[in-house]
Design a protein around this motif. Structure first.
Motif: not given
Lengths: 313, 548
Positions: B375-380, B459-461, B487-491
């Motif tokens: 998994i790659v998270f939101q906040d790098p 991941a890019v938000s 699996l690409f999770i985004t708003h």
């Protein structure tokens, strides 16, 4: 909330039970025959047997425990071996000086340490900040008895500003009470102030970085009110926690301070009882201190709700 | 205090001329803001657009006097608020103006409100500082402004704490607070960035409406050209502390002149999904059946409340395919991701990876499968250990699974090339990289495990648009190269449109719609999907249409 308090008080029962068991076993597991020690160096074998029977030390250990717990529940902490007075009476006589000293120390600490820590956080990196940090490292490093004797020497003996030792009850007049309590309070407070001011500084510094502090400034609020109304209350939870933990540390400090200043409080009672192996007194005081500590912890937990509305039990 | 300037600028609420703010020594450039000039007129919304480090926030904070002057020193220029020079004012004078004549709202309405103070009192505080009103009058006025920003049942909300309100309500409280004294200038610093799209649309509408009714001049800071298209009268584009382009919104959006503006607009992902190659549906890598996650507390005296974070979720991701999971906060999209990675334990259901159900496995039995899903998270900024070199972070996983240190380092060096970074950078620490570079490192770290499934959780938000585009490209590239199921999770519906083969829309823990991306966007069947698409800012605007 009420349910929570009820549950918490209920939860103290097993804790107190464990403490009671430990206290009971302490006498039985410690080296040496208590009856022989109590009887003294010149006692005959008959004397020792008589004392042993008097204390019920011949009974099986389980019977001893049940008897002891039974009297404990009726508020009977036993009879002091040396003075032949009930332990509750002895504790009662010594309670007032210790409560006075502890309260003055806590009040003095909060009044000094919280503003000091807040100031250090607000002006972090400045001279004031460095002074507070230096004081705090110093406060931790100097042993209580060293500090106590230095203060007695300088303030009481050289400058003759305050009495050297002793204690006067507040019921015998406020002024004598204050004159006698100042030095012990200062002595006992130093380490406590060091601890609390450091925690206050760290906690307030963190809160000052928060967005809502910026919001308060964006409203045009004055710095004083930003600190008092917005920063301090948000920083309160860790500060209150450390004050509570500090009270446990105080109990150790009280013993030393009371000895240095010759104050007839619980600390002196503990010390004398330990030296004479007066087990009923030691047991009674350990139970009392544990109970007070559990109670303070409960009060701290409840105070969280007051400081932070997000915490609900 | 009467100045000749006062007459000259009576139509401008805010007038910034040649503003230059020096950065402290040792920064990567000399000036945070250099020779910036623009005006904000009464009743006008001026959008200041730029990426992180463009100086847009420094400009705003300089106007408010909220920057530490010893670190960020204004060295040239003037800032006039309704004709009054602000830069020469003392802290006390500025304090009197803040809130009264200029007010500010911030990005994160949760953290911008004091959590231990009732929201009504926080609005009232504004009046207490600047007006001689009695407590009674203050309360009346607070209820008035709360009504003005369309908060339901103001009398009740008055006594609420911030955590009891929704994100949108909190931002309305912030706006009510800012407008309580009807200031001439409102500075809005990314006020909708942290909000869900549908809430964002409402707040933008509210700001427009209030500004129109009260004639407030609004300086609106944003990085999002979609928002600009919705709200701006005029646009200021900033890059590296300088204004590179300014003009009427329609002009700048329709025919951007400066290359940077064009680049920014080109980076805004389109809401129209591009054509994608068909995916081989014979090779499922991850299947979830009837996945449930219920949170509940067991009380001693009363029955705990149950929250269904995910309910009967069914999904399949094939190798080489990207499945997008979109939804607003609280929709359960991250819960699903975390269940699949088994960071949290699902309450019920099956998670099939390579033919094995891992949903109920214990930690020991699960271990061999851990490497298959990464998994790659939101906040790098927060997902790499700051005290370890990035090399140490990358090799740790493969070495846990038996690779020698030498081999793991070789693999790490290869992967640094894959994600477009120099292999020599392995010795460096996370703080020495930019946000985009850190996210590349996080991707390399995930790939080092040679996973079959890669989950990108927002991941890019947290990235700037131009960086966002590059990272999206990278993700698509590694998906193809390593034949990953993603699996690409985004708003963000724009982002989802660009990289997903299929889309799954979630609302309150339930999957409400699922289908091929192009079909869902062209003809959404569920009302919630429709409202999400309708709320996407700038949906009717084609960016940079006349450029090039």
């Amino acid at each position: 909330m009420i349910g929570y308090i009820f549950r918490r008080i209920l939860a103290t029962v097993p804790v107190m039970g464990v403490v009671a068991l430990f206290v009971f076993l302490m006498l039985r597991l410690s080296p040496g025959d208590p009856a022989a020690v109590i009887a003294g160096d010149y006692a005959t074998a008959e004397d020792i047997i008589r004392i042993r029977e008097q204390l019920g030390l011949n009974e099986p250990i389980v019977v001893q425990f049940v008897t002891w717990i039974g009297s404990l529940l009726q508020g009977d902490l036993g009879i002091s071996i040396f003075t032949n007075l009930p332990v509750t009476t002895l504790i009662g006589q010594r309670l007032e000086p210790t409560i006075s000293l502890t309260l003055t120390t806590i009040i003095f600490t909060v009044v000094v340490a919280v503003p000091l820590g807040t100031l250090a956080a607000w002006k972090s990196g400045s001279l004031i900040d460095r002074f507070v940090m230096l004081f705090s490292v110093g406060g931790f490093s100097v042993p209580v008895f060293v500090l106590g004797y230095i203060m007695i020497y300088v303030i009481s003996m050289e400058l003759r500003w305050l009495p050297v030792q002793g204690y006067k009850s507040i019921f015998d007049g406020v002024w004598p009470f204050v004159r006698h309590i100042i030095l012990p309070t200062l002595t006992l407070s130093v380490i406590f102030i060091a601890l609390v001011s450091r925690m206050t500084r760290a906690s307030v510094m963190e809160v000052l970085q928060e967005d809502y502090v910026r919001t308060a400034r964006a409203k045009g609020q004055s710095e004083l009110k930003v600190l008092l109304r917005h920063a301090l209350r948000n920083a309160a939870v860790p500060i209150v926690t450390v004050i509570g933990l500090g009270i446990a540390l105080l109990i150790g400090g009280v013993v030393v301070t009371e000895s240095v200043y010759n104050i007839p409080g619980l600390g002196r009672l503990v010390l004398d009882a330990i030296l004479k192996r007066d087990y009923p007194i030691i047991q009674g005081l350990i139970l009392l201190f544990s109970f007070v500590y559990i109670l303070i912890n409960l009060l701290i937990d409840l105070s969280y709700c007051f400081f932070d509305p997000r915490i609900r039990y | 205090m009467s100045r000749d300037d006062a007459k000259r600028t009576d139509t401008s609420v805010l007038s910034i001329r040649g503003l230059t703010v020096r950065l402290p020594e040792g920064a990567d450039r000399d000036f945070a803001v250099e020779d910036v000039s623009f005006e904000v007129g009464a009743g006008e919304i001026v959008c200041v657009v730029g990426e992180s480090g463009s100086g847009k926030s420094v400009t705003a904070h300089t106007v408010m006097g909220l920057i530490p002057r010893k670190d960020l020193t204004p060295v040239a220029g003037e800032v006039l608020l309704q004709g009054d020079e602000l830069l020469t004012k003392s802290e006390t004078q500025l304090r009197a103006l803040r809130g009264e004549r200029m007010a500010m709202i911030f990005q994160e309405p949760m953290t911008a409100l004091n959590p231990v103070m009732k929201v009504g009192d926080q609005i009232a505080e504004m009046l207490e500082i600047h007006s001689p009103m009695s407590a009674q009058e203050r309360n009346t006025r607070v209820l008035e402004v709360m009504q003005d920003v369309n908060l339901p049942e103001p009398e009740q909300l008055f006594h609420s704490y911030p955590h009891q309100l929704s994100g949108g309500q909190r931002q309305r409280i912030m706006i009510a607070m800012a407008l309580a004294l009807e200031p001439g200038l409102l500075i809005a610093d990314e006020p909708t960035t942290a909000l869900d799209v549908t809430t964002q649309a409402q707040i933008l509408e509210l700001i427009k409406d209030i500004q129109r009714r009260h004639g407030t001049g609004v300086m609106f800071i944003t990085h999002d050209f979609g928002v600009v298209a919705e709200i701006a009268d005029r646009v200021i584009v900033m890059q590296h502390g300088k204004v590179v382009e300014q003009g009427a919104a329609a002009e700048v959006i329709g025919s951007p002149q400066h290359p940077y503006t064009r680049m920014l607009m080109a980076s805004v992902p389109s809401l129209t999904p591009p054509a994608r190659e068909a995916v081989d549906v014979e090779r499922p890598a991850l299947t979830a059946r009837n996945l449930n996650k219920t949170y509940g507390s067991l009380g001693w005296f009363k029955r705990g409340r149950e929250v269904h974070a995910a309910q009967n979720v069914e999904l399949v991701v094939h190798r080489g395919e990207t499945l997008g999971v979109v939804g607003e906060s609280g929709s359960g999209k991250s819960t699903v991701a975390r269940c699949i990675v088994r960071l949290i334990d699902p309450t019920a259901g099956e998670i099939m990876i390579a033919g094995n159900n891992i949903a109920g496995l214990g930690e020991r039995a699960l271990r061999p499968y851990r490497r298959d899903v990464q998994i790659v998270f939101q906040d790098p900024y927060r997902s790499l250990n700051p005290r370890r070199t990035v090399g140490q972070s990358i090799v740790e996983g493969p070495m846990n699974f038996g690779l020698t240190k030498q081999d793991a380092i070789v693999r790490a060096r290869d992967l640094m090339n894959v994600v477009g970074l120099s292999p020599d950078a392995l010795e460096r620490f996370p703080h020495q990289f930019s946000g985009g570079q850190r996210q590349r490192i996080c991707i390399a770290r995930a790939l080092a495990m040679e996973p079959k499934v890669l989950i990108a959780d927002e991941a890019v938000s947290a990235l700037d648009v131009s960086v966002q585009a590059q990272v999206l490209e990278l993700l698509d590239d590694v998906r193809q190269r390593f034949d990953l199921a993603m699996l690409f999770i985004t708003h963000d519906l724009r982002v989802a449109a660009q990289v997903c083969d299929r889309i799954m829309v979630m609302q309150r823990g339930v999957v409400v719609e699922q289908g091929r991306t192009a079909e869902v966007y062209a003809s959404p069947s569920h009302a919630y999907t429709k409202s999400l698409l309708a709320a996407a800012p700038g949906r009717n605007t084609t960016f940079g249409a006349a450029a090039e």
